[in-house]
Design a protein around this motif. Structure first.
Motif, PDB file in Angstrom:
ATOM      1  N   SER A 179      33.614  32.572  50.365  1.00 26.54           N
ATOM      2  CA  SER A 179      34.443  33.457  50.259  1.00 26.54           C
ATOM      3  C   SER A 179      34.039  34.470  48.721  1.00 26.54           C
ATOM      4  N   ASP A 180      33.695  35.608  48.817  1.00 24.29           N
ATOM      5  CA  ASP A 180      33.350  36.441  47.651  1.00 24.29           C
ATOM      6  C   ASP A 180      34.341  36.402  46.752  1.00 24.29           C
ATOM      7  N   GLU A 181      35.469  36.630  47.343  1.00 24.07           N
ATOM      8  CA  GLU A 181      37.078  36.887  46.643  1.00 24.07           C
ATOM      9  C   GLU A 181      37.074  35.652  45.576  1.00 24.07           C
ATOM     10  N   LYS A 182      37.063  34.562  46.148  1.00 23.10           N
ATOM     11  CA  LYS A 182      37.378  33.261  45.554  1.00 23.10           C
ATOM     12  C   LYS A 182      36.241  33.230  44.412  1.00 23.10           C
ATOM     13  N   LEU A 183      34.987  33.440  44.699  1.00 18.59           N
ATOM     14  CA  LEU A 183      33.776  33.250  43.582  1.00 18.59           C
ATOM     15  C   LEU A 183      34.230  34.212  42.456  1.00 18.59           C
ATOM     16  N   CYS A 184      34.347  35.367  43.026  1.00 18.92           N
ATOM     17  CA  CYS A 184      34.687  36.675  41.910  1.00 18.92           C
ATOM     18  C   CYS A 184      36.064  36.108  41.017  1.00 18.92           C
ATOM     19  N   GLN A 185      36.920  35.523  41.530  1.00 22.96           N
ATOM     20  CA  GLN A 185      37.982  35.133  40.769  1.00 22.96           C
ATOM     21  C   GLN A 185      37.651  33.837  39.797  1.00 22.96           C
ATOM     22  N   MET A 186      36.659  32.960  40.568  1.00 27.23           N
ATOM     23  CA  MET A 186      36.398  31.864  39.592  1.00 27.23           C
ATOM     24  C   MET A 186      35.304  32.452  38.319  1.00 27.23           C
ATOM     25  N   LYS A 187      34.607  33.471  38.536  1.00 27.87           N
ATOM     26  CA  LYS A 187      33.608  34.059  37.516  1.00 27.87           C
ATOM     27  C   LYS A 187      34.559  34.708  36.546  1.00 27.87           C
ATOM     28  N   MET A 188      35.507  35.435  36.753  1.00 29.53           N
ATOM     29  CA  MET A 188      36.352  36.182  35.871  1.00 29.53           C
ATOM     30  C   MET A 188      36.934  35.193  35.155  1.00 29.53           C
TER      31      MET A 188
END
Length: 349
Positions: A198-207
């Motif tokens: 999930s790109d959404e989950k990866l984006c949340q973790m990076k933020m």
């Protein structure tokens, strides 16, 4: 014997009805095992944390046999409210929790017994266990944070054993063990590569963890994700993998681990197909990988982890995705079963 007036408990037992759409848990009221044996301890539970394993068991997908209609879960935090007259290491008022494998004290035992599988788990407002399987929890953590330690926390701690400052770890997914491993790795000066579909989950973790930045790979969009991991490590490979996919990802995990590195197998989240392992042996030998199975950890491991937490004062609340009231345990299990969480799901009592 120190005593308590509590004689019964509320607990969620499995229905063992695996038909889609049916209830997987039943709230029951049952007598506690009283009087306590001389070496037993009674805990009042303040929080219970869920793992994917719990949803897997509740839905009849556990690869090992489980006792019928057992109490779910093995992550919890409780307060000692009564002790047997021969208990030496715990007193009323202490904070404690049982280890996940109640036969695994030193790591040299030849038998195992898993909570919520071979014996009842901890999804109850009171539990009683023998002193030998209980560990004290850090005093500085609140109940919700402390509840994540026994299974998810100790698993991540055990999976990272042997990695050193400046090395690189590949962490698969954004579930409880994975985010715990990410947190510990960053605190120890270890570079992390995180995968998810999930790109959404990866984006949340990076933020969420922006400094220092984490490297990420979407394994769904990049089927040859092992090659991408090699690129991120200049062709050398990672030093250690926290592997939770199982047959569907294991060989690729080996391929992107440096020669002489370690793969810690902590789970089996993917669909398990033995045909995926046809390259296992040659890859294992060629890369000289140390492949080790991680079943949470021993009591000694949990004690060491709790000591490390207490020394560092590390806060854990950022690992929690969502908190459910105890009465909504069924909803919490379904939430985990659907893979909606980024981190840990916790029940508050």
């Amino acid at each position: 014997m120190s005593s308590s007036r509590v004689t019964h408990r509320r607990a969620f037992r499995r229905t063992d009805d695996f038909t889609p759409g049916t209830s997987k848990l039943k709230l029951v009221t049952e007598p506690l095992p009283l009087p306590l044996s001389p070496t037993a301890v009674l805990l009042k539970i303040h929080a219970v944390a869920l793992n994917y394993r719990d949803a897997n068991i509740a839905n009849g997908q556990n690869p090992w046999p489980v006792m019928p209609n057992g109490i779910l879960c093995n992550d919890a935090a409780g307060e000692v409210i009564a002790v047997g007259n021969k208990v030496k290491t715990l007193v009323v008022g202490d904070r404690a929790a049982p280890i996940t494998d109640t036969e695994n004290i030193s790591g040299r035992e030849t038998r195992r017994s898993w909570l919520a599988a071979d014996e009842d788990g901890v999804m109850a407002d009171h539990i009683a266990f023998e002193e030998r399987v209980l560990c004290k929890l850090p005093e500085y953590l609140d109940w919700l944070d402390a509840a994540m330690i026994p299974c998810a926390g100790v698993t991540a701690w055990s999976a990272l054993k042997g990695v050193s400052i400046g090395q690189t770890v590949l962490i698969q997914g954004t579930g409880g063990v994975s985010v715990f491993a990410l947190k510990l790795a960053r605190a120890a000066g270890i570079r992390a590569i995180l995968t998810s579909s999930s790109d959404e989950k990866l984006c949340q973790m990076k933020m969420k963890y922006s400094s220092p930045p984490i490297l990420t790979v979407n394994y769904s969009q990049t089927p040859k994700w092992d090659q991408e991991v090699l690129k991120l490590t200049d062709g050398v490979g990672v030093d250690i993998v926290v592997e939770n996919g199982g047959t569907g990802s294991l060989v690729k995990s080996l391929r992107c681990t440096r020669r002489g590195g370690t793969v810690s197998q902590v789970g089996y989240l993917s669909k398990q197909d033995p045909s995926d392992l046809k390259e296992l042996i040659p890859t294992l030998i060629d890369r000289r990988i140390n492949l080790r199975g991680i079943n949470a950890g021993s009591k000694h491991d949990m004690e060491d982890f709790c000591a490390a937490l207490s020394a560092s004062g590390m806060l854990l609340h950022d690992l929690i995705d969502r908190v459910f009231p105890f009465e909504q345990a069924e909803d919490a299990v379904e939430y985990v079963w659907q893979g909606k969480q980024i981190g840990k799901i916790v029940l508050r009592l």
